[in-house]
Design a protein around this motif. Structure first.
Motif, PDB file in Angstrom:
ATOM      1  N   LEU A 180      17.886   4.478  18.710  1.00 28.84           N
ATOM      2  CA  LEU A 180      16.660   3.689  18.879  1.00 28.84           C
ATOM      3  C   LEU A 180      15.406   4.551  18.848  1.00 28.84           C
ATOM      4  CD1 LEU A 180      17.656   1.087  21.654  1.00 28.84           C
ATOM      5  CD2 LEU A 180      17.861   0.898  19.175  1.00 28.84           C
ATOM      6  N   SER A 181      15.538   5.817  18.483  1.00 28.84           N
ATOM      7  CA  SER A 181      14.368   6.689  18.477  1.00 28.84           C
ATOM      8  C   SER A 181      13.314   6.228  17.477  1.00 28.84           C
ATOM      9  CB  SER A 181      14.783   8.132  18.176  1.00 28.84           C
ATOM     10  OG  SER A 181      15.451   8.216  16.932  1.00 28.84           O
ATOM     11  N   ALA A 182      13.751   5.736  16.319  1.00 28.18           N
ATOM     12  CA  ALA A 182      12.800   5.297  15.294  1.00 28.18           C
ATOM     13  C   ALA A 182      12.002   4.088  15.767  1.00 28.18           C
ATOM     14  CB  ALA A 182      13.529   4.979  13.994  1.00 28.18           C
ATOM     15  N   SER A 183      12.673   3.115  16.373  1.00 29.93           N
ATOM     16  CA  SER A 183      11.982   1.902  16.814  1.00 29.93           C
ATOM     17  C   SER A 183      11.095   2.171  18.026  1.00 29.93           C
ATOM     18  CB  SER A 183      12.992   0.793  17.136  1.00 29.93           C
ATOM     19  OG  SER A 183      13.973   1.242  18.035  1.00 29.93           O
ATOM     20  N   LEU A 184      11.552   3.004  18.951  1.00 34.25           N
ATOM     21  CA  LEU A 184      10.729   3.324  20.118  1.00 34.25           C
ATOM     22  C   LEU A 184       9.486   4.100  19.718  1.00 34.25           C
ATOM     23  CD1 LEU A 184      13.537   4.276  22.653  1.00 34.25           C
ATOM     24  CD2 LEU A 184      11.983   2.327  22.842  1.00 34.25           C
ATOM     25  N   ARG A 185       9.638   4.998  18.761  1.00 25.71           N
ATOM     26  CA  ARG A 185       8.483   5.739  18.263  1.00 25.71           C
ATOM     27  C   ARG A 185       7.503   4.792  17.565  1.00 25.71           C
ATOM     28  NH1 ARG A 185      10.865   8.658  14.825  1.00 25.71           N
ATOM     29  NH2 ARG A 185      11.660  10.124  16.363  1.00 25.71           N
ATOM     30  N   TYR A 186       8.042   3.861  16.810  1.00 21.51           N
ATOM     31  CA  TYR A 186       7.190   2.901  16.105  1.00 21.51           C
ATOM     32  C   TYR A 186       6.401   2.045  17.099  1.00 21.51           C
ATOM     33  CZ  TYR A 186       5.698  -0.683  12.811  1.00 21.51           C
ATOM     34  OH  TYR A 186       4.932  -1.551  12.058  1.00 21.51           O
ATOM     35  N   HIS A 190       2.368   1.815  17.313  1.00 19.48           N
ATOM     36  CA  HIS A 190       1.796   0.596  16.733  1.00 19.48           C
ATOM     37  C   HIS A 190       1.774  -0.581  17.711  1.00 19.48           C
ATOM     38  CE1 HIS A 190       3.406   2.966  13.286  1.00 19.48           C
ATOM     39  NE2 HIS A 190       2.312   2.553  12.677  1.00 19.48           N
ATOM     40  N   TYR A 191       1.814  -0.300  19.025  1.00 17.63           N
ATOM     41  CA  TYR A 191       1.900  -1.388  20.005  1.00 17.63           C
ATOM     42  C   TYR A 191       0.738  -2.367  19.922  1.00 17.63           C
ATOM     43  CZ  TYR A 191      -1.605   1.082  22.777  1.00 17.63           C
ATOM     44  OH  TYR A 191      -2.776   1.672  23.197  1.00 17.63           O
ATOM     45  N   ALA A 192      -0.415  -1.925  19.410  1.00 17.55           N
ATOM     46  CA  ALA A 192      -1.593  -2.796  19.345  1.00 17.55           C
ATOM     47  C   ALA A 192      -1.556  -3.738  18.148  1.00 17.55           C
ATOM     48  CB  ALA A 192      -2.865  -1.952  19.294  1.00 17.55           C
ATOM     49  N   LYS A 193      -0.546  -3.600  17.307  1.00 14.80           N
ATOM     50  CA  LYS A 193      -0.412  -4.462  16.133  1.00 14.80           C
ATOM     51  C   LYS A 193       0.760  -5.419  16.323  1.00 14.80           C
ATOM     52  CE  LYS A 193      -2.191  -0.824  13.075  1.00 14.80           C
ATOM     53  NZ  LYS A 193      -1.882   0.059  11.904  1.00 14.80           N
ATOM     54  N   PRO A 194       0.827  -6.495  15.553  1.00 15.43           N
ATOM     55  CA  PRO A 194       1.980  -7.399  15.654  1.00 15.43           C
ATOM     56  C   PRO A 194       3.274  -6.658  15.315  1.00 15.43           C
ATOM     57  CG  PRO A 194       0.184  -8.444  14.447  1.00 15.43           C
ATOM     58  CD  PRO A 194      -0.204  -7.001  14.624  1.00 15.43           C
ATOM     59  N   GLU A 204      16.276   0.596  12.506  1.00 15.22           N
ATOM     60  CA  GLU A 204      17.531   1.173  12.987  1.00 15.22           C
ATOM     61  C   GLU A 204      18.716   0.778  12.112  1.00 15.22           C
ATOM     62  OE1 GLU A 204      17.282   3.338  15.142  1.00 15.22           O
ATOM     63  OE2 GLU A 204      15.481   2.897  16.312  1.00 15.22           O
ATOM     64  N   HIS A 205      18.458  -0.067  11.097  1.00 17.91           N
ATOM     65  CA  HIS A 205      19.498  -0.493  10.142  1.00 17.91           C
ATOM     66  C   HIS A 205      20.633  -1.259  10.824  1.00 17.91           C
ATOM     67  CE1 HIS A 205      17.431   2.140   7.322  1.00 17.91           C
ATOM     68  NE2 HIS A 205      17.583   3.149   8.176  1.00 17.91           N
ATOM     69  N   ILE A 206      20.251  -2.135  11.750  1.00 21.97           N
ATOM     70  CA  ILE A 206      21.225  -2.987  12.430  1.00 21.97           C
ATOM     71  C   ILE A 206      20.672  -4.406  12.495  1.00 21.97           C
ATOM     72  CG2 ILE A 206      22.246  -1.142  13.813  1.00 21.97           C
ATOM     73  CD1 ILE A 206      20.478  -1.943  16.122  1.00 21.97           C
ATOM     74  N   SER A 207      21.510  -5.351  12.915  1.00 19.94           N
ATOM     75  CA  SER A 207      21.071  -6.746  13.019  1.00 19.94           C
ATOM     76  C   SER A 207      20.150  -6.933  14.220  1.00 19.94           C
ATOM     77  CB  SER A 207      22.280  -7.666  13.166  1.00 19.94           C
ATOM     78  OG  SER A 207      22.909  -7.453  14.423  1.00 19.94           O
ATOM     79  N   CYS A 208      19.397  -8.029  14.217  1.00 21.64           N
ATOM     80  CA  CYS A 208      18.483  -8.319  15.333  1.00 21.64           C
ATOM     81  C   CYS A 208      19.253  -8.479  16.647  1.00 21.64           C
ATOM     82  CB  CYS A 208      17.685  -9.590  15.039  1.00 21.64           C
ATOM     83  SG  CYS A 208      16.461  -9.411  13.723  1.00 21.64           S
ATOM     84  N   GLY A 209      20.405  -9.161  16.570  1.00 21.61           N
ATOM     85  CA  GLY A 209      21.191  -9.375  17.776  1.00 21.61           C
ATOM     86  C   GLY A 209      21.709  -8.074  18.360  1.00 21.61           C
ATOM     87  N   THR A 224      10.522  -7.610  23.513  1.00 19.49           N
ATOM     88  CA  THR A 224       9.238  -8.283  23.722  1.00 19.49           C
ATOM     89  C   THR A 224       8.611  -7.883  25.049  1.00 19.49           C
ATOM     90  OG1 THR A 224       9.943 -10.176  22.392  1.00 19.49           O
ATOM     91  CG2 THR A 224       8.086 -10.523  23.881  1.00 19.49           C
ATOM     92  N   TYR A 225       9.424  -7.848  26.092  1.00 22.58           N
ATOM     93  CA  TYR A 225       8.908  -7.458  27.409  1.00 22.58           C
ATOM     94  C   TYR A 225       8.437  -6.013  27.397  1.00 22.58           C
ATOM     95  CZ  TYR A 225       8.552  -7.135  32.485  1.00 22.58           C
ATOM     96  OH  TYR A 225       8.076  -6.968  33.759  1.00 22.58           O
ATOM     97  N   TYR A 226       9.190  -5.151  26.736  1.00 28.68           N
ATOM     98  CA  TYR A 226       8.839  -3.734  26.654  1.00 28.68           C
ATOM     99  C   TYR A 226       7.480  -3.558  25.979  1.00 28.68           C
ATOM    100  CZ  TYR A 226       9.337   1.260  25.499  1.00 28.68           C
ATOM    101  OH  TYR A 226       9.141   2.615  25.374  1.00 28.68           O
ATOM    102  N   ILE A 227       7.272  -4.266  24.863  1.00 29.45           N
ATOM    103  CA  ILE A 227       6.003  -4.156  24.130  1.00 29.45           C
ATOM    104  C   ILE A 227       4.852  -4.702  24.975  1.00 29.45           C
ATOM    105  CG2 ILE A 227       4.731  -4.979  22.106  1.00 29.45           C
ATOM    106  CD1 ILE A 227       7.500  -5.065  20.662  1.00 29.45           C
ATOM    107  N   THR A 228       5.081  -5.832  25.635  1.00 29.68           N
ATOM    108  CA  THR A 228       4.041  -6.419  26.477  1.00 29.68           C
ATOM    109  C   THR A 228       3.684  -5.489  27.634  1.00 29.68           C
ATOM    110  OG1 THR A 228       4.766  -8.676  25.935  1.00 29.68           O
ATOM    111  CG2 THR A 228       3.432  -8.397  27.924  1.00 29.68           C
ATOM    112  N   ALA A 229       4.696  -4.885  28.258  1.00 24.99           N
ATOM    113  CA  ALA A 229       4.450  -3.965  29.371  1.00 24.99           C
ATOM    114  C   ALA A 229       3.644  -2.758  28.912  1.00 24.99           C
ATOM    115  CB  ALA A 229       5.778  -3.530  29.981  1.00 24.99           C
ATOM    116  N   LEU A 230       3.948  -2.254  27.718  1.00 26.43           N
ATOM    117  CA  LEU A 230       3.202  -1.114  27.177  1.00 26.43           C
ATOM    118  C   LEU A 230       1.748  -1.493  26.925  1.00 26.43           C
ATOM    119  CD1 LEU A 230       3.153   1.775  26.097  1.00 26.43           C
ATOM    120  CD2 LEU A 230       3.949   0.897  23.888  1.00 26.43           C
TER     121      LEU A 230
END
Length: 278
Positions: A180-186, A190-194, A204-209, A224-230
């Protein structure tokens, strides 16, 4: 790489091997070994302190506790006190390894907290941050100012922390192939963008689920909660440190609607943004 050895109590080599029970943590000595020829070494009767070895080049055959194991580049091994251990390099190979001896009433707890097991090789990779941490430790030995003892203990904790994180990261990666390093870095950049879960899962090349499950396991939150908290944490910083209006702050951290931002902020912190600023 040059051979180096540093002792906490000047050059008192005898006191470089002792068990102390009158302080939480203490570094007896540290250094680096580099051999381009065949060699063997170790402690036939064991040591009084904990013995940490980090191999960053080559391969060693290590004997301890009645068994033998291959100790390879990118691995760490830690021997507890009173553990006989002997080692020799694989014939014809160049070996570089960092070593560290430490003691104290909290030494074992430090290793337990970092999830660093004893008496077996631990995969940590050859990490430049770890190599740098050792160099910083050596620099303290050369500086030796009035904060020397405090500083080298701090560096010991830093080294163990880096080892613990590196080992945990590799273990997680080996378990499911996703860190999850790629998504957490992203998200961080970019937290201020959609940001959509689909976009993060694609990184991460995996499914949403699958992404949602792994993300919750790693962070304890939904994406979603993680992004909102940030976004809210950064909003707090702006409220404290700038004169931007609430609307401007809401927009700058990723909320397109001021009323929605105020509602979410109030739910999270118990007071609205303007009251928080006051």
């Amino acid at each position: 790489m040059d051979n180096k050895a540093y002792y906490t109590d000047d050059i008192d080599i005898e006191n470089g091997n002792r068990c102390l029970t009158d302080r939480p943590l203490y570094v007896n000595c540290a250094g680096v070994c580099s051999f381009e020829v065949d060699f063997s070494g170790g402690h036939e009767k064991g040591r009084e302190d904990f013995y940490l070895m980090y191999l960053c080049r080559g391969e060693l055959s290590v004997a301890f506790g009645g068994r033998n194991c291959a100790f390879k580049s990118g691995q760490l091994i830690i021997f507890p006190p009173k553990t006989p251990c002997m080692y020799k390099n694989k014939p014809g190979t160049h070996v570089d390894y960092f070593w560290l001896h430490f003691t104290g009433t909290k030494a074992e707890a430090l290793l337990e907290n970092a999830r660093l097991p004893l008496n077996r090789p631990i995969n940590v990779s050859v990490d430049e941050r770890i190599l740098s941490a050792f160099q910083q430790l050596f620099a303290e030995f050369m500086e030796r100012d009035f904060l020397f003892h405090t500083s080298i203990v701090s560096k010991l904790v830093d080294v163990c922390t880096l080892f613990g994180r590196a080992a945990a990261s590799l273990l997680e990666e080996n378990r499911d192939g996703v860190t999850l390093s790629a998504s957490l870095r992203y998200i961080d950049e970019h937290y201020a963008k959609p940001i959509s879960v689909k976009d993060l899962a694609n990184l991460e090349h995996i499914s949403c689920g699958h992404f949602r499950v792994l993300f919750k396991q790693k962070t304890g939150m939904t994406p979603t909660y993680y992004i909102t908290a940030l976004r809210l944490r950064n909003a707090c910083v702006l409220l404290k440190q700038t004169d931007l209006t609430v609307k401007e702050i809401a927009l700058s951290v990723g909320f397109s609607d001021q009323m929605y931002f105020t509602r979410v902020f109030t739910k999270q912190f118990g007071i609205p943004p303007k009251a928080f600023r006051r």
